[in-house]
Write an enzyme that holds these catalytic residues in place. Structure first.
Site, PDB file in Angstrom:
ATOM      1  N   PHE A  96      49.356 -12.621  23.747  1.00  0.00           N
ATOM      2  CA  PHE A  96      50.570 -13.090  23.095  1.00  0.00           C
ATOM      3  C   PHE A  96      50.331 -14.510  22.584  1.00  0.00           C
ATOM      4  O   PHE A  96      49.799 -15.354  23.311  1.00  0.00           O
ATOM      5  CB  PHE A  96      51.756 -13.057  24.064  1.00  0.00           C
ATOM      6  CG  PHE A  96      53.070 -13.218  23.364  1.00  0.00           C
ATOM      7  CD1 PHE A  96      53.543 -12.224  22.523  1.00  0.00           C
ATOM      8  CD2 PHE A  96      53.827 -14.361  23.519  1.00  0.00           C
ATOM      9  CE1 PHE A  96      54.748 -12.358  21.856  1.00  0.00           C
ATOM     10  CE2 PHE A  96      55.033 -14.516  22.861  1.00  0.00           C
ATOM     11  CZ  PHE A  96      55.496 -13.512  22.028  1.00  0.00           C
TER      12      PHE A  96
ATOM     13  N   ASP B  21      49.008 -12.329  32.264  1.00  0.00           N
ATOM     14  CA  ASP B  21      50.369 -12.370  31.742  1.00  0.00           C
ATOM     15  C   ASP B  21      50.943 -10.960  31.868  1.00  0.00           C
ATOM     16  O   ASP B  21      50.423 -10.011  31.270  1.00  0.00           O
ATOM     17  CB  ASP B  21      50.360 -12.829  30.279  1.00  0.00           C
ATOM     18  CG  ASP B  21      51.760 -13.029  29.717  1.00  0.00           C
ATOM     19  OD1 ASP B  21      52.688 -12.342  30.172  1.00  0.00           O
ATOM     20  OD2 ASP B  21      51.920 -13.838  28.780  1.00  0.00           O
TER      21      ASP B  21
ATOM     22  N   TYR C 166      63.268 -11.093  31.160  1.00  0.00           N
ATOM     23  CA  TYR C 166      64.284 -10.515  30.275  1.00  0.00           C
ATOM     24  C   TYR C 166      63.859  -9.240  29.566  1.00  0.00           C
ATOM     25  O   TYR C 166      64.646  -8.670  28.813  1.00  0.00           O
ATOM     26  CB  TYR C 166      64.747 -11.541  29.237  1.00  0.00           C
ATOM     27  CG  TYR C 166      63.676 -12.159  28.373  1.00  0.00           C
ATOM     28  CD1 TYR C 166      63.151 -11.493  27.279  1.00  0.00           C
ATOM     29  CD2 TYR C 166      63.202 -13.438  28.649  1.00  0.00           C
ATOM     30  CE1 TYR C 166      62.174 -12.066  26.486  1.00  0.00           C
ATOM     31  CE2 TYR C 166      62.229 -14.026  27.860  1.00  0.00           C
ATOM     32  CZ  TYR C 166      61.727 -13.335  26.780  1.00  0.00           C
ATOM     33  OH  TYR C 166      60.755 -13.913  25.995  1.00  0.00           O
ATOM     34  N   LYS C 167      62.646  -8.769  29.812  1.00  0.00           N
ATOM     35  CA  LYS C 167      62.224  -7.510  29.186  1.00  0.00           C
ATOM     36  C   LYS C 167      62.559  -6.357  30.138  1.00  0.00           C
ATOM     37  O   LYS C 167      63.713  -6.019  30.328  1.00  0.00           O
ATOM     38  CB  LYS C 167      60.744  -7.573  28.825  1.00  0.00           C
ATOM     39  CG  LYS C 167      60.388  -8.681  27.824  1.00  0.00           C
ATOM     40  CD  LYS C 167      58.942  -8.607  27.416  1.00  0.00           C
ATOM     41  CE  LYS C 167      58.443  -9.828  26.676  1.00  0.00           C
ATOM     42  NZ  LYS C 167      59.243 -10.265  25.537  1.00  0.00           N
TER      43      LYS C 167
ATOM     44  N   ARG D 121      57.580  -1.070  16.609  1.00  0.00           N
ATOM     45  CA  ARG D 121      57.388  -0.965  18.061  1.00  0.00           C
ATOM     46  C   ARG D 121      58.542  -0.200  18.704  1.00  0.00           C
ATOM     47  O   ARG D 121      59.708  -0.415  18.374  1.00  0.00           O
ATOM     48  CB  ARG D 121      57.322  -2.348  18.711  1.00  0.00           C
ATOM     49  CG  ARG D 121      56.146  -3.191  18.355  1.00  0.00           C
ATOM     50  CD  ARG D 121      55.978  -4.335  19.353  1.00  0.00           C
ATOM     51  NE  ARG D 121      57.234  -4.984  19.711  1.00  0.00           N
ATOM     52  CZ  ARG D 121      57.367  -5.891  20.683  1.00  0.00           C
ATOM     53  NH1 ARG D 121      56.324  -6.224  21.411  1.00  0.00           N
ATOM     54  NH2 ARG D 121      58.527  -6.450  20.944  1.00  0.00           N
TER      55      ARG D 121
END
Length: 406
Positions: free
Chosen positions: A122, A193, A218-219, A365
């Protein structure tokens, strides 16, 4: 009569959907970007605001154990990622935590200068690494290779291997245990990560002997927009490293108000400032939905959902090209397809109630959260996508206008 896919008849997670607040008419395939609101969280936050803050006031730090919330939340996350109690703390953002653990890791390998990563990482992780090496001014090098070249790039010059386990764009999964073993054999440390792993796939940080890890709340953990992140420090390293951000919450006696800094023992030395109690309370409450769930069940259903999605899309949407690994064991809980007009097609899909997202230059996605998705949701979503592509209803100005967030 409600249509039901045969695979939903024996779904051990089917009842979990009722634990979430999903708008009527929405099929949500974007839990890999922002999780759905667990239905009980608003009442919990109202209780924190009205009763704990409103009535207890500053006493709540003790009477409601606010001061221990980062560690208590960290332990709940730890159960989902194979981390023993006392090795995970919920705090700050993923980017800030990358800065802290990377700095800590480099301090353990002072004679080595290479930070190894890959171009599927990322971007914020790479930005932070680049900024940190410049800040340190000690000649560190950020070496970025293709994901498939990471193993061969591990040598005795590498101080830290820093990778995202699940590629945010394609869902490709690195072999954490194998790459960590290779790093250790070369004398390097491993940072992982888990932003697209935690709560979505089985993770075993202790079993893989990872040194450090970070991730967001938050995912797939459903903690809410901007929820606190988390970090992991293996027990062997905890009292050997110090956060580069030596704030008062990492002090061994924060309320002694000493002028000299002495880090507390354990993972809490990686905390910095006053915990964000409202946000942490939301994340802590959201984790309730995992209490009676086996991550192996989540993984099995995730694979089933994603395999069905790929099969349906390839049969009904020939305009799209699979961008994710075909082998489900090489994917996280998401599938990506390439389409030249992917942004517009995604906006048209969202307008029809099927919510995914887009990543430049041409990637659509789709995230699969087994706790609130059914196989019938997948079939219905692809039917809508196929109609959009066949009619080219995406070819409208309002769908081609780029918003700030894609």
């Amino acid at each position: 009569m409600t249509v039901q896919h045969p695979s939903d008849l024996n779904d051990v997670l089917a009842a979990k959907k009722a634990a979430f607040q999903i708008p009527e008419g929405v099929i949500y395939l974007d839990g890999n970007s922002l999780g759905v609101l667990p239905a009980h969280v608003p009442d919990r936050i109202a209780e924190v605001v009205r009763h704990e803050w409103g009535t207890s006031l500053i006493r709540a730090w003790n009477t409601h154990s606010w001061i221990d919330l980062p560690g208590r939340t960290g332990d709940r996350i730890g159960r989902l990622i194979g981390a023993p109690a006392g090795t995970v703390v919920a705090c700050d953002s993923t980017s800030v935590n990358v800065f802290k653990v990377l700095s800590a890791a480099l301090s353990l390998r002072p004679d080595r200068k290479v930070i190894l990563s890959d171009n599927g990482n990322f971007p914020t992780d790479l930005y932070v690494a680049s900024g940190l090496k410049e800040l340190l001014g000690r000649g560190h090098e950020l070496k970025v290779v293709a994901p498939e070249e990471v193993e061969d790039a591990i040598d005795d010059q590498v101080a830290v291997m820093m990778l995202t386990q699940v590629d945010y764009r394609t869902g490709r999964v690195h072999n954490m245990a194998e790459l960590t073993r290779k790093a250790h054999e070369a004398g390097a440390l491993a940072i992982w990560d888990l932003a697209h792993s935690a709560g979505a796939i089985e993770v075993d940080l202790a079993g893989a002997k990872a040194d450090f890890a970070v991730g967001c709340g938050y995912k797939y953990l459903n903690g809410g927009p901007g929820a606190p992140a988390f970090l992991y420090v293996a027990e062997a390293h905890q009292d050997k490293v110090t956060s580069p951000l030596t704030g008062w919450m990492g002090h061994e006696a924060p309320f002694a108000f000493d002028l000299d800094y002495r880090p507390v023992h354990g993972v809490n030395r990686m905390t910095v400032g006053t915990p964000a109690i409202l946000a942490l309370s939301s994340l802590h409450a959201a984790l309730d939905v995992f209490e009676d769930v086996d991550m192996a069940d989540i993984r099995r259903k995730s694979i089933s959902l994603s395999e069905l999605f790929i099969s349906e899309v390839e049969a009904k949407c020939p305009q799209l090209t699979l961008a994710s690994p075909r082998d489900p064991n090489q994917r996280g809980s998401q599938v990506s397809f390439r389409f030249e007009e992917g942004y517009a097609a995604m906006q048209a899909l969202i307008a029809r109630g099927v919510i995914g997202d887009f990543r430049a230059p041409d990637v659509m996605r789709f995230g699969f959260t087994p706790l609130y998705l059914s196989h019938q949701d997948i079939v219905d979503a692809v039917a809508i996508l196929a109609d959009i592509l066949e009619t080219e209803s995406w070819n409208r100005p309002e769908f081609k206008t780029r918003a700030k967030v894609t």
